[in-house]
Design a protein around this motif. Structure first.
Motif, short mmCIF file in Angstrom:
data_model
loop_
_atom_site.label_atom_id
_atom_site.label_comp_id
_atom_site.label_asym_id
_atom_site.label_seq_id
_atom_site.Cartn_x
_atom_site.Cartn_y
_atom_site.Cartn_z
N CYS A 124 0.84 -1.19 0.00
CA CYS A 124 0.00 0.00 0.00
C CYS A 124 0.88 1.25 0.00
CB CYS A 124 -0.90 0.00 1.22
SG CYS A 124 -2.02 1.41 1.30
N VAL A 125 0.55 2.22 -0.83
CA VAL A 125 1.38 3.42 -0.98
C VAL A 125 1.56 4.16 0.35
CG1 VAL A 125 -0.52 4.96 -1.65
CG2 VAL A 125 1.82 5.42 -2.46
N ASP A 126 0.56 4.12 1.22
CA ASP A 126 0.68 4.80 2.51
C ASP A 126 1.79 4.16 3.35
OD1 ASP A 126 -1.44 6.53 1.92
OD2 ASP A 126 -2.91 5.11 2.67
N ASP A 127 1.89 2.84 3.29
CA ASP A 127 2.96 2.14 3.99
C ASP A 127 4.32 2.48 3.38
OD1 ASP A 127 1.07 0.93 5.58
OD2 ASP A 127 1.16 -1.01 4.60
N LEU A 128 4.35 2.51 2.06
CA LEU A 128 5.61 2.79 1.36
C LEU A 128 6.18 4.15 1.75
CD1 LEU A 128 7.74 2.33 -0.86
CD2 LEU A 128 6.10 3.26 -2.48
N VAL A 129 5.35 5.20 1.67
CA VAL A 129 5.89 6.54 1.93
C VAL A 129 6.23 6.73 3.41
CG1 VAL A 129 4.76 7.56 -0.08
CG2 VAL A 129 3.60 7.63 2.13
N ARG A 130 5.55 6.00 4.28
CA ARG A 130 5.95 6.07 5.69
C ARG A 130 7.35 5.48 5.85
NH1 ARG A 130 3.34 3.23 11.11
NH2 ARG A 130 4.75 4.25 12.56
N GLY A 131 7.63 4.40 5.14
CA GLY A 131 8.97 3.83 5.18
C GLY A 131 10.03 4.79 4.68
N ILE A 132 9.72 5.49 3.56
CA ILE A 132 10.67 6.47 3.01
C ILE A 132 10.90 7.59 4.02
CG2 ILE A 132 11.11 8.13 1.17
CD1 ILE A 132 9.30 6.40 -0.63
N HIS A 133 9.82 8.08 4.60
CA HIS A 133 9.92 9.16 5.59
C HIS A 133 10.85 8.76 6.74
CE1 HIS A 133 7.94 11.13 9.31
NE2 HIS A 133 8.82 11.98 8.81
N LEU A 134 10.70 7.54 7.24
CA LEU A 134 11.53 7.09 8.35
C LEU A 134 12.99 6.91 7.93
CD1 LEU A 134 9.07 4.50 9.93
CD2 LEU A 134 9.75 6.71 10.90
N LEU A 135 13.22 6.58 6.67
CA LEU A 135 14.59 6.39 6.19
C LEU A 135 15.34 7.71 6.03
CD1 LEU A 135 14.15 3.52 3.57
CD2 LEU A 135 15.41 3.40 5.73
N ILE A 136 14.62 8.82 5.94
CA ILE A 136 15.29 10.12 5.77
C ILE A 136 16.31 10.36 6.88
CG2 ILE A 136 14.92 12.62 5.95
CD1 ILE A 136 12.44 12.30 4.23
N ASP A 137 15.95 9.99 8.10
CA ASP A 137 16.86 10.20 9.23
C ASP A 137 17.72 8.97 9.53
OD1 ASP A 137 16.17 12.84 9.77
OD2 ASP A 137 14.40 12.23 10.91
N THR A 138 17.60 7.95 8.68
CA THR A 138 18.45 6.76 8.83
C THR A 138 19.60 6.90 7.85
OG1 THR A 138 16.43 5.52 9.34
CG2 THR A 138 18.41 4.24 8.95
N VAL A 139 20.55 7.74 8.18
CA VAL A 139 21.63 8.11 7.26
C VAL A 139 22.74 7.06 7.33
CG1 VAL A 139 23.27 9.91 6.62
CG2 VAL A 139 21.07 10.53 7.66
N PRO A 140 23.13 6.48 6.18
CA PRO A 140 24.20 5.49 6.18
C PRO A 140 25.50 6.08 6.73
CG PRO A 140 23.06 5.51 4.07
CD PRO A 140 22.58 6.71 4.82
N MET A 141 26.12 5.37 7.64
CA MET A 141 27.37 5.84 8.25
C MET A 141 28.53 5.75 7.26
SD MET A 141 27.37 4.43 12.16
CE MET A 141 27.27 2.71 11.66
#
Length: 339
Positions: free
Chosen positions: A221-238
């Protein structure tokens, strides 16, 4: 207010992501070419809705226009870039492969150049489950080898992943690639199967079911997808010099601040069960036209989303019946079809 440049905001996923980010207090600038691959009126309606927020602004131009993209990005000064714009559609890539190279390879290169010159904190770019191609071991994991793409669309996305890694390494640019799995939902693309199925069922036309229905997809579901993207914004690869080791199952590069993450529902659903969910939401049975497998298609996709859950604590879980009910309700309202 944090500034995010999102490409493809008049598109299906970009619209939903921009709307979510705006609701979370971000300032968003959208960049979209408004190409006529499908109904431009639908794209314009999405942008009109986003424009109701004072924190949203937009530019209409192609990503291939490097000078314009750089001008817009330099003026907006984003902290984060989320690159979603692309020539989409697996089947259309059989008809017009050149458009995929121009948009997905040249356009993505221009986005990466902008991210490099502006030294953004995080570049996030869309990839696809089509990357896994002929892989048969499921569920698909990010650390699996994926070198057997079956369409030019998938090949251009694989190229994007390789390009992204090289820029992350060369310029120390934190980059996350996210692989989507069969996305559906409100404000969707008319070329996608669930959209066409709904339209055909409502209008008593037959639907084409490929491989005689013997297909499985990880419907997301697109709502689930964009929530995942939103959360990844602050999950910056070290960066390599700031970490000790890489945990098993993490796709983090050993030589660059770069990671690949699946975003799917982590459930392998039969195509026929999905069609039944559409039929139930519409309230009418489909006229079924069974067809052989189409060239470039794969019999199944299924995401391992354990890395997404480990990184963000989030697991997409909207079931297909709930998601399709939401879509059909939206479809009836948008096209003014009474229940």
């Amino acid at each position: 207010m944090r500034r995010v440049l999102v490409t493809g905001t008049a598109g299906f996923i970009g619209f939903h992501l921009a709307r979510l980010l705006l609701s979370q207090g971000f300032q968003v600038h959208g960049y979209d070419g408004m190409t006529d691959y499908y109904d431009v009126a639908l794209k314009r309606r999405r942008h009109q809705m986003l424009m109701q927020s004072p924190a949203f602004s937009a530019t209409e131009d192609l990503l291939e226009n490097h000078e314009r993209l750089m001008q817009v990005a330099t003026e907006f000064q984003p902290e984060v870039i989320v690159h979603l714009a692309a020539q989409a559609g697996v089947r259309y890539s059989l008809e017009n492969p050149r458009s995929y190279v121009e948009s997905n390879v040249v356009g993505t290169f221009n986005v990466m150049e902008a991210a490099r010159e502006l030294e953004v904190n995080h570049l996030l770019m869309a990839s696809t489950s089509s990357i896994y191609g002929a892989n048969e071991n499921m569920p698909f994991a990010e650390v699996d080898k994926a070198d057997t793409q079956l369409t030019i669309y998938a090949a251009t996305k694989k190229a994007n992943e390789a390009m992204g890694h090289s820029y992350a390494h060369l310029w120390n640019l934190p980059t996350t690639m996210f692989r989507f799995f069969t996305v559906y939902g409100t404000w969707g693309r008319p070329d996608l199967a669930y959209f066409k199925f709904t339209d055909a069922i409502l209008n008593d036309r037959p639907i084409d079911i490929y491989n005689n229905g013997e297909m499985f997809r990880d419907f997301t579901c697109v709502d689930d997808l964009v929530r995942g993207i939103h959360l990844l914004i602050d999950t910056v690869p070290m960066r390599p010099d700031s970490r000790v080791d890489i945990p098993a199952g993490d796709s983090l590069s050993p030589v660059a601040p770069y990671r690949i993450v699946n975003i799917g529902n982590s459930e392998k659903v039969r195509l026929m069960d999905f069609i039944e969910a559409i039929e139930d939401a519409v309230g009418k049975k489909a006229i079924r036209n069974y067809m052989p497998m189409q060239m470039g298609d794969v019999p199944a996709t299924w995401a391992d989303t354990s890395l997404l859950q480990e990184l963000t604590g989030y697991k997409p879980q909207t079931d297909i019946r709930t998601g399709m009910k939401q879509f059909v309700d939206w479809y009836r309202e948008y096209y003014q079809i009474p229940a």
